[in-house]
Every structure is written in C-alpha cells, then in structure tokens.
Design an enzyme around this catalytic site. Structure first.
Site, PDB file in Angstrom:
ATOM      1  N   SER A 166      22.084 -20.900 -29.693  1.00  0.00           N
ATOM      2  CA  SER A 166      21.102 -22.096 -28.286  1.00  0.00           C
ATOM      3  C   SER A 166      22.400 -23.727 -28.163  1.00  0.00           C
ATOM      4  O   SER A 166      23.284 -22.937 -28.277  1.00  0.00           O
ATOM      5  CB  SER A 166      20.032 -23.294 -29.415  1.00  0.00           C
ATOM      6  OG  SER A 166      20.372 -23.971 -30.724  1.00  0.00           O
ATOM      7  N   ALA A 187       0.059  -1.493   0.204  1.00  0.00           N
ATOM      8  CA  ALA A 187      -0.228  -0.080  -0.253  1.00  0.00           C
ATOM      9  C   ALA A 187       0.964   0.859  -0.161  1.00  0.00           C
ATOM     10  O   ALA A 187       0.804   2.370  -0.991  1.00  0.00           O
ATOM     11  CB  ALA A 187      -0.782   0.106   1.144  1.00  0.00           C
ATOM     12  N   LYS A 220      17.849 -24.418 -15.904  1.00  0.00           N
ATOM     13  CA  LYS A 220      17.736 -23.618 -17.308  1.00  0.00           C
ATOM     14  C   LYS A 220      16.197 -23.661 -17.115  1.00  0.00           C
ATOM     15  O   LYS A 220      15.320 -24.278 -16.369  1.00  0.00           O
ATOM     16  CB  LYS A 220      18.073 -24.941 -17.889  1.00  0.00           C
ATOM     17  CG  LYS A 220      17.610 -24.449 -19.456  1.00  0.00           C
ATOM     18  CD  LYS A 220      18.344 -25.600 -20.396  1.00  0.00           C
ATOM     19  CE  LYS A 220      17.748 -24.838 -21.673  1.00  0.00           C
ATOM     20  NZ  LYS A 220      16.789 -24.836 -22.077  1.00  0.00           N
ATOM     21  N   GLU A 246      16.461 -14.162 -19.526  1.00  0.00           N
ATOM     22  CA  GLU A 246      15.527 -15.300 -19.853  1.00  0.00           C
ATOM     23  C   GLU A 246      14.611 -14.490 -19.102  1.00  0.00           C
ATOM     24  O   GLU A 246      14.086 -13.915 -17.841  1.00  0.00           O
ATOM     25  CB  GLU A 246      15.594 -16.651 -18.884  1.00  0.00           C
ATOM     26  CG  GLU A 246      14.547 -18.031 -19.886  1.00  0.00           C
ATOM     27  CD  GLU A 246      14.834 -18.391 -21.081  1.00  0.00           C
ATOM     28  OE1 GLU A 246      16.474 -17.651 -21.467  1.00  0.00           O
ATOM     29  OE2 GLU A 246      14.995 -19.142 -21.100  1.00  0.00           O
ATOM     30  N   ASP A 296       2.258   1.324  -3.417  1.00  0.00           N
ATOM     31  CA  ASP A 296       1.555   2.318  -4.053  1.00  0.00           C
ATOM     32  C   ASP A 296       1.571   3.500  -4.362  1.00  0.00           C
ATOM     33  O   ASP A 296       0.740   4.340  -5.021  1.00  0.00           O
ATOM     34  CB  ASP A 296      -0.043   1.586  -3.617  1.00  0.00           C
ATOM     35  CG  ASP A 296      -0.042   0.201  -4.433  1.00  0.00           C
ATOM     36  OD1 ASP A 296       0.552   0.139  -5.479  1.00  0.00           O
ATOM     37  OD2 ASP A 296      -1.172  -0.460  -4.108  1.00  0.00           O
TER      38      ASP A 296
HETATM   39  S1  IVH Z   1      22.936 -19.911 -21.938  1.00  0.00           S
HETATM   40  C1  IVH Z   1      24.916 -20.016 -26.259  1.00  0.00           C
HETATM   41  N1  IVH Z   1      21.615 -19.954 -19.640  1.00  0.00           N
HETATM   42  O1  IVH Z   1      17.557 -21.906 -22.443  1.00  0.00           O
HETATM   43  C2  IVH Z   1      23.956 -19.725 -25.250  1.00  0.00           C
HETATM   44  N2  IVH Z   1      21.166 -20.074 -21.330  1.00  0.00           N
HETATM   45  O2  IVH Z   1      18.929 -23.911 -25.037  1.00  0.00           O
HETATM   46  C3  IVH Z   1      22.435 -19.726 -24.993  1.00  0.00           C
HETATM   47  N3  IVH Z   1      18.458 -20.765 -20.665  1.00  0.00           N
HETATM   48  O3  IVH Z   1      18.128 -19.915 -25.774  1.00  0.00           O
HETATM   49  C4  IVH Z   1      22.281 -19.040 -23.613  1.00  0.00           C
HETATM   50  N4  IVH Z   1      18.409 -20.664 -18.627  1.00  0.00           N
HETATM   51  O4  IVH Z   1      16.761 -19.527 -23.744  1.00  0.00           O
HETATM   52  C5  IVH Z   1      21.869 -20.281 -20.921  1.00  0.00           C
HETATM   53  N5  IVH Z   1      21.345 -20.238 -17.185  1.00  0.00           N
HETATM   54  C6  IVH Z   1      20.460 -20.386 -18.661  1.00  0.00           C
HETATM   55  C7  IVH Z   1      19.258 -20.404 -18.835  1.00  0.00           C
HETATM   56  C8  IVH Z   1      19.505 -20.274 -20.828  1.00  0.00           C
HETATM   57  C9  IVH Z   1      17.777 -20.432 -20.183  1.00  0.00           C
HETATM   58  C10 IVH Z   1      17.473 -21.357 -22.253  1.00  0.00           C
HETATM   59  C11 IVH Z   1      17.571 -19.878 -23.511  1.00  0.00           C
HETATM   60  C12 IVH Z   1      18.222 -20.375 -24.543  1.00  0.00           C
HETATM   61  C13 IVH Z   1      18.025 -21.783 -24.388  1.00  0.00           C
HETATM   62  C14 IVH Z   1      19.298 -22.943 -24.628  1.00  0.00           C
END
Ligand code: IVH
Length: 664
Positions: free
Chosen positions: A85, A37, A118, A173, A40
C-alpha cells in the site's frame, strides 16, 4: 471483414476481431464507431455461431464478457511480488516533507513525478502470456490474493488478447462509475434489495461474486497503472510503462501528468480537488510516483510501502454531529426506514441534516442511541450515512421500531428472513403516491405524463386511491386540474389506455410486491404464465421457479393473503390489463425446484433418458454435486461424486427410487 459466404471458423475469427475493435473503441477510448444495437447484433451472431460449433469456442472470445457458470469458491494465488500500500500525505506540508526526503535520498539528481488520480476501487493484478489473459488476482492481503479470472474477463475495458507474446503482468484498479453505481442501486431499490453504500463497495461486491454473469451485469471498469515482468517494473520510466500499456489496448487514465517539481505536483492535486465532483468515477486523492525506475530502486521500500510514491489524500467527506432524533419514513413497498435527524453539519461542502439508518439491525449494530455523537459520511451523491458512534450520550434514549405504521396507524409486520419491517396496508397514504409513480414509471407500465406532479394532484384531490383507479379516470377529471391543457389531458388518457396492453411481467412488477422487481416479475410471468396461479400457489410451488427463494415466495404469499390486494388485482383484471401469457420457463411438475446429479451406470435407464424424465417432471439435472443438490442418483461404479455427496450429506438414491419419485 469476412463475407457471409466464409466458413463458420473464418466468420467466428472475423467477428471476434471486429467485436474486440469496437469494445476497445467504446470501453477504452470512449469513442464508439457503431450503435449499441449494431454491437449487440455482432455479439449475438458470434454467440449463435459458437453455440452451433462448440469446438470453436475459446476462453478469449468476447462472448465470455457475458459471464458463465457459477463457481463454488475462489482459489488463493500468491502474487509475483507483494502488492503494497502507500504512505499518505494528508496535507500540503506532508507532501512537501515527502519531497524533501526524496531529494535528500537522491542527492542532487534531478527527478520527475508522475501524478495520477487515486481511484476509489480495489486493486487487481492481471497476468498475460502467449498474447492472452491468463489470470486475474485480487490484492487480498498483499501477498496472496484470490483468483477472480472468470469475473475479470467480463470487464469490457480489460483486453482478453494483446499483441505481445511474452509473459507480463499489469496492476490496476477495478472501479464502478458513478452512473453504473446509481443504476445498480436504482434497480436494487426496485427489487427491494439493500443498497450499496458507495461505488467502491459495490465494485468489490461485484468482483467477488461466484456467478460471473452477475459481474458482467455490473459494468465494472479496469484502469491500469503498473506494467511488470517477473514481478518487477519492466521499463526504465513509469510514464513510458503507462504509454506502453495504452498501446497494448489497456485503459490508462488520461488524467495524469509528468511533473518536474513538487509545485507542479501540488498544482495537479489542487486542480483535481476542484474537478473531483465532475469526474465520472470517485477518487480519494492523487498518487505521485517517481518516474525513473532506477531512481525508484535506489529509494527502495519501508516494511509496508515504497519510498518512491505517496498518496495525497483529499479531505475526508465525513464529519461528527449529534443524533437529535430517529424518525420513520415509509416507502413504496411499505418498508419502514429509520432516519437519523442530525444537528446540521457541513460534510464536504454540503449541509447534512438527515442520514439513513437502513433498519433496526443497523441501529443495533452501531449501538446507537438518540443523543449520541456520530460520524456521518457522504460519498458521491449517495444519501449520507451514519458510520459509527463516536461517543455515547450518558442519558441517550434507546430507539424501538414502532409496532404501528406512523402514517396510517395500521399494524406492521416483519416477514420471515427479512430485515425490514413493513406496513401491510396497500392503501396507506405514505405508500400511495410512491406506488402509483412506480406503477406508471417507464420500466413498469410506462404511462407517459403520469409523473410526480400529476400523481400528487390526483391523490390530494382524492381522484385516485390506488392504481386501479387510474383506469377509471375521466377526461373531465384530468382537464379540471391546474395547469392541465385539454390536449395534455387527452394524451394522458390515451397513454393510460395504451398501458392496458403491457405484458404480464410489467403488471406483476407494478404491484409493488417486496422483492419482486422487473427481473423477478419476468421470471414469474415466464414460469407460471398467469397471475391467478401466482396468487394462489403455495410457497413451495412458487419456489419451483428459477431464482425464486423462500424470501420472495413468502413475500408473494403475504401480498396475496391481503383481501385488499386481491381485490385490487381483480379490478385491474376487469380494466383489461394483461393477466396471462405463454409459459416460457421450464416445465413445472412434481420435481420442480429439485436438483439431481447422476453418477455411474443405472440398471435400465440411460443417462440421457433419466435426464429427460427428470426435466419433464420439472426437475433440474446438474453435472456436479454442490450444496444445492437435492439427490445424487447412483448406479454401478459411482465415482468421486458419491464421496462428495456423502461429505455434504446429500440424499443418495438409486434408479428404483428415482422411478418412484417420477411416479413410474
Ligand atoms: S499505486 C505500491 N496508483 O490505492 C503501490 N494505487 O493506498 C501501490 N490506488 O492499493 C499502488 N489509484 O488500490 C496506485 N493510480 C494509482 C492508484 C492506486 C488507486 C489504490 C490501490 C492501492 C491503494 C494504495
């Protein structure tokens, strides 16, 4: 802190700093120092000051967190270096193989891993310069993403200002916590909107909306894991970059660990496989990165992924099984939902025997027949879902939606523009208990004590057949019920009585009209001011209210076309419920629902006069031409708006025609 006597400019600066501090405490450190509150209150004071002094507004002010105007699309922006990726390791053996390869490539050099979770969200790059957030870009195809800056600014764990003047970039992320996800789906269920399948999808959907106020309401979070300058890691150690980002005010996941060898890394993976369910957000594995940036450079990249990192993926939470039958469930608003009856199967440690199929179109999309083998997925606490047909049964039975309600036998209908098929009988027993619970719930009529158990008893004993009966319940009838003390019965009667005073919007929301949840009900109440008009107005007039589209208008009309519903409302009126309130919305008039854009100099009317006349007649005046524009009103020297209106085939009129529309 600035005293109340300081100038508006000083007070604005002080408030911004104060709010930034409290946002960091709350959203990044999870250690609030003041109540919601009080927070806000500070935000409202700042909003009011900035409104009164627009020259002092600023794109890095915390007030941008509430979102702003809707845009027409996202601009594509290239990344400073590709957002790649990761290669996956699906089990311990694959992780050990990765570790062996790294050791071979690095010769005898010692190295360390940084183990991170991850996160199951979507990645986003955020650029800063001159101490300010400049741009936020989604991953896109890895080379080019979409500019989502305005939406990203609403994410409260993402700093708008930092104490570092040079240009840098962070990648991380965007996620939605399980709690925010559940709340969102609860709200969507109330509003009879399709539910999101999992937090990841809803985070993605919330970041990529054109209206940033929607993103703001979705409570996204951003956790960062890369610190770049000129598209490259800027420090020599990944761990140090994370610490640096933390010191700049970013949210860096505290669940991370420096590991001296692969055994420690495996221990981290196993530890979090167990802790996974108790985390406030979803993860799908662990990311291991070599800590030393020079070593990362030495290891380099394959065509799609770095050789210095790996994603250890946890076992999938899906399984194959057979659809033995398709059953029908009838919900509160009468929607018939097909549900797959499955041969029981273990999915991520839980036995699953039912999975939602949402609606008939979803069954067609899946190409599903009874007898088919399907892939079922469970994500978080969400109801299991059929993802796809793995193999079709040769003698599979096709499913057809029933034409009668399986519970009451009444006819079912599909409203125009709607996917769901509904039973129109308000007194259908399947709907009854749920609709009474909804009516009595905290966010609707707030009748404390009228929960599932009591509603069950009252309905089964035939004491209530619809919500209006609640107001005729006698104290003795409640006292007769099992496990009901005299005191509790008296309290419930009191609570029912008190609910007669709830405002009109809650009464409207309580009726259970499809698509009319709390927010829509509030808009209807504020715009029309009484239930009588809402019950009688044709669809076009209902659509004159902000945000009420054809689908909602049709649902309202359909509801009130049923005599039983009208009779119910009449009884609620006689019971003394609130049926009227003051109109707060815009004027309703002949131009309601129509949007005008003005361009060029008109022969007699000044721009402001035209605007006032249109608004008095219930119309809206907008600054730019879009598909939503009804008329472009042109004068002399009309500019680019005219070209755009022509391109979009929008009706173009002049002052005389406008005066005609205004009846002048
Ligand atoms: S490192 C080249 N760290 O996982 C490095 N990625 O499969 C790429 N992700 O596209 C990313 N947690 O969306 C990294 N602690 C983390 C992560 C992470 C989630 C996702 C991210 C990436 C995908 C890779």
């Amino acid at each position: 802190m600035a005293s109340a006597a300081s100038s508006p400019a000083q007070r604005i600066l002080a408030l911004r700093e104060l709010i930034e501090h409290h946002e960091h405490q709350y959203y990044v450190l999870d250690a609030p120092e003041i109540s919601d509150a009080d927070y806000d209150k500070l935000m409202r004071e700042l909003l009011a000051l900035e409104q009164a002094h627009p020259e002092l507004a600023n794109e890095c002010s915390p007030t941008v967190r509430v979102g702003g105007k809707a845009r027409e699309g996202f601009v594509k922006v290239p990344h400073s270096s590709p957002m790649l990726s990761l290669d996956n390791a699906l089990n311990e053996a694959e992780l050990l193989a990765f570790d062996r390869r790294v050791r071979e490539l690095l010769g005898d050099e010692p190295f360390r891993y940084v183990a991170e979770l991850k996160l199951d969200g979507l990645s986003m790059a955020v650029h800063y310069n001159h101490e300010r957030l400049q741009k936020a870009i989604t991953r896109g195809d890895g080379s080019v993403g979409e500019d989502v800056t305005e939406n990203a600014r609403t994410i409260r764990s993402l700093p708008l200002r930092v104490q570092q003047s040079g240009a840098f970039e962070t990648r991380g992320e965007v996620i939605m916590t399980r709690r925010a996800f559940e709340r969102l789906n609860e709200q969507r269920e109330q509003d009879a909107l399709p539910l999101y399948a999992n937090p990841r999808n809803s985070a993605a959907g919330s970041l990529r909306v054109l209206d940033s106020t929607v993103t703001a309401a979705r409570q996204l979070e951003y956790m960062t894991y890369f610190y770049f300058v000129d598209g490259q890691p800027a420090l020599d150690s990944h761990w140090d970059s994370l610490e640096h980002l933390k010191s700049l005010g970013f949210k860096v996941n505290p669940e991370r660990r420096l590991c001296s060898n692969v055994e420690e890394l495996i221990a981290f993976c196993n530890e979090f496989e167990v802790r996974r369910e108790s985390l406030p957000y979803e993860i799908d594995g662990v990311v291991a990165k070599i800590d030393s940036i020079p070593q990362q450079r030495k290891l380099g990249y394959t065509s799609k992924a770095p050789r210095w990192a790996i994603a250890y993926k946890y076992a999938a939470r899906d399984a194959e099984t057979i659809v033995e039958d398709i059953l029908i469930q009838v919900g509160r608003t009468g929607a018939l939902t097909p549900v797959a009856a499955l041969q029981p199967v273990a999915v991520g440690g839980v036995t699953v025997a039912r999975a939602t199929l949402h609606n008939e179109e979803e069954i067609a999309r899946l190409g599903l027949k009874i007898g088919d083998t399907v892939l079922v997925e469970r994500s978080g606490d969400v109801i299991p879902k059929v993802v796809k047909v793995v193999s079709s049964a040769p003698e599979g039975r096709s499913f057809a939606m029933p034409t009668e309600c399986p519970i009451c036998g009444g006819p079912v209908t599909r409203l125009e523009g709607e996917v769901a098929v509904r039973c129109g009988n308000v007194n259908c027993p399947a709907r009854l208990k749920q609709s009474i619970e909804h009516f009595a719930s905290r966010t609707v009529m707030d009748i404390d004590g009228m929960g599932e158990v009591l509603v069950d008893q009252l309905v089964e004993k035939g004491k209530i057949k619809n919500v209006a009966d609640l107001y005729e319940l006698k104290l003795e009838e409640l006292e007769e019920l099992e496990r009901m003390g005299k005191k509790s019965a008296a309290k419930i009667v009191q609570n029912i009585d008190a609910s007669r005073k709830r405002p009109l919007a809650r009464v409207i929301a309580g009726l259970g009209i499809p698509f009319v949840g709390s927010r829509t009900a509030q808009i209807l109440a504020d715009t029309f001011g009484n239930l009588k008009d809402i019950a009688e107005f044709p669809e076009e007039r209902l659509q004159g209210a902000e945000e009420i589209g054809p689908k909602v208008a049709a649902a309202i009309r359909f509801y009130f076309s049923d005599d039983r519903n009208r009779e119910l409302v009449q009884r609620l009126r006689e019971a003394g419920l609130t049926m009227e309130q003051e109109v707060k919305g815009k004027t309703v008039g002949p131009l309601t629902g129509q949007t005008f854009v003005l361009t060029g100099t008109m022969p007699t009317l000044k721009r402001e006069e035209a605007k006032a006349l249109i608004e008095e007649a219930g119309g809206k005046v907008s600054g730019s031409v879009s598909k939503k524009t009804t008329y472009l009103v042109t004068g002399e020297d009309a500019g680019s708006k005219l070209d755009k209106a022509k391109a979009l085939e929008i009706k173009i009129i002049e002052e005389a025609e406008l005066l005609g529309l205004l009846g002048k």
